[in-house]
Design an enzyme around this catalytic site. Sequence first.
Site, PDB file in Angstrom:
ATOM      1  N   GLY A  87      -2.398  -5.383  -0.289  1.00  0.00           N
ATOM      2  CA  GLY A  87      -2.496  -6.708  -0.497  1.00  0.00           C
ATOM      3  C   GLY A  87      -3.661  -6.955  -1.790  1.00  0.00           C
ATOM      4  O   GLY A  87      -4.409  -6.008  -1.958  1.00  0.00           O
ATOM      5  N   GLY A 135      -0.115  -3.679   2.259  1.00  0.00           N
ATOM      6  CA  GLY A 135       0.722  -4.680   2.396  1.00  0.00           C
ATOM      7  C   GLY A 135       2.067  -4.450   1.844  1.00  0.00           C
ATOM      8  O   GLY A 135       2.869  -4.870   2.432  1.00  0.00           O
ATOM      9  N   GLU A 158      -6.764   1.585   5.327  1.00  0.00           N
ATOM     10  CA  GLU A 158      -7.748   0.551   5.526  1.00  0.00           C
ATOM     11  C   GLU A 158      -9.121   0.877   6.179  1.00  0.00           C
ATOM     12  O   GLU A 158     -10.177   0.205   5.880  1.00  0.00           O
ATOM     13  CB  GLU A 158      -7.009  -0.323   6.527  1.00  0.00           C
ATOM     14  CG  GLU A 158      -5.947  -1.072   5.805  1.00  0.00           C
ATOM     15  CD  GLU A 158      -4.624  -0.467   5.473  1.00  0.00           C
ATOM     16  OE1 GLU A 158      -3.836  -0.974   4.943  1.00  0.00           O
ATOM     17  OE2 GLU A 158      -4.693   0.846   6.063  1.00  0.00           O
ATOM     18  N   ASP A 166      -3.256  -3.106   9.097  1.00  0.00           N
ATOM     19  CA  ASP A 166      -2.718  -4.228   9.720  1.00  0.00           C
ATOM     20  C   ASP A 166      -1.171  -4.209   9.325  1.00  0.00           C
ATOM     21  O   ASP A 166      -0.556  -3.452   9.526  1.00  0.00           O
ATOM     22  CB  ASP A 166      -3.389  -5.377   9.449  1.00  0.00           C
ATOM     23  CG  ASP A 166      -3.577  -5.602   7.843  1.00  0.00           C
ATOM     24  OD1 ASP A 166      -3.434  -4.507   6.983  1.00  0.00           O
ATOM     25  OD2 ASP A 166      -3.662  -6.735   7.445  1.00  0.00           O
TER      26      ASP A 166
END
Length: 375
Positions: A87, A135, A158, A166
């Site tokens: 992301g 992402g 992450e 996530d």
Amino acid sequence: RLRALNRLQVILQHLKMSKQTDSTAEVLLEKKGGAGIITLNRPKALNALNLSMIQQIYPQIKTWEKDPETFLIIIKGTGGKAFCAGGDIRALTEAGKVGDKLAQDFFRGEYRLNNAVGTCKKPYVALIDGITMGGGVGVSVHGHFRVATEKTVFAMPETAIGLFPDVGGGYFLPRLSGKVGYYLALTGCRLKGRDVLKAGIATHFVESEKLPALEKDLIALKSPSKEKIADLLNSYHMKCTIDQEKEFVLDEHMEKINSIFSANSMEEIVKKLKQDGSPFAMKQLETINKMSPTSLKLTLRQLREGASMSLQEVLRMEYRLSQACMKGHDFYEGVRAVLIDKDQSPKWKPAALEEVSDGFVDNCFKPLGNDDLKL
């Protein structure tokens, strides 16, 4: 240098104002034959997802899903280096610091998109050629088919930037064989090429240079069923001999991974690594010691809970965690150390696992009432 910078800002401003032509669009959405094709088109940013891309892809998937003339959806990246490296973390950091709504909108939009991929009624084929992280994993791993190549590099890194794996990581990671998902999540370990298939992240493995031909064949299928698509992917997969004989990179460590990473707490994992004392264990210990202690604790609990949840429940839980991280310290410090100043020495707060209280962790998982993610 200042003048050069000013000039650059003027040019950038001008580019923003000029109407985006198709070749410069950040995401290309087109229909070829019976296939809807999503092309992530930010090669300079390794096709990292930003909010405007997410907001274009989501409704398009929903439209194609209802369209009787669309039989499958293909997603790929441009530039040859990455499918999607994650992301747009920098934009998020800037927004989060000033309390901008982007910190909510981005995660909300991204997780809704992950859910759309995971619930898509049409066969969904992700060509994960090159770097596929964060992402990028979210827009591929929940789909029916994930085609890796010798150039694929997978990671969920992450915990190194004060976040947690996530985009539905709490759903797919604990479902990989043994405790491999826990290991990948906590250490950020990178898998390459055929190992991405062997870990269960990809469903097929095809040579990178064969992808254009594969795509053409997918598009040419006449009103294909999921079975027909699977047959075509299998035929390409069977013909690919690259690294066929190589055993899974983690094979020799699987016994250790399964025993060490089945511990109930991060402190216990660390203790088990120390007790093991092997070069492999020591290397993992060294890696884990660099990660955000808060992230490690959130991640372990995320995976343990996610193991028995639906994808929707996991995404709701992860949205709560994302908002907790945006309010905390470590995410901004991690991004600073890894992506901005690149000094690679983040000062985590708290700095030790023992200082991250269970109460604090519980708080991060609490429902947000009206602000909870609606899917």
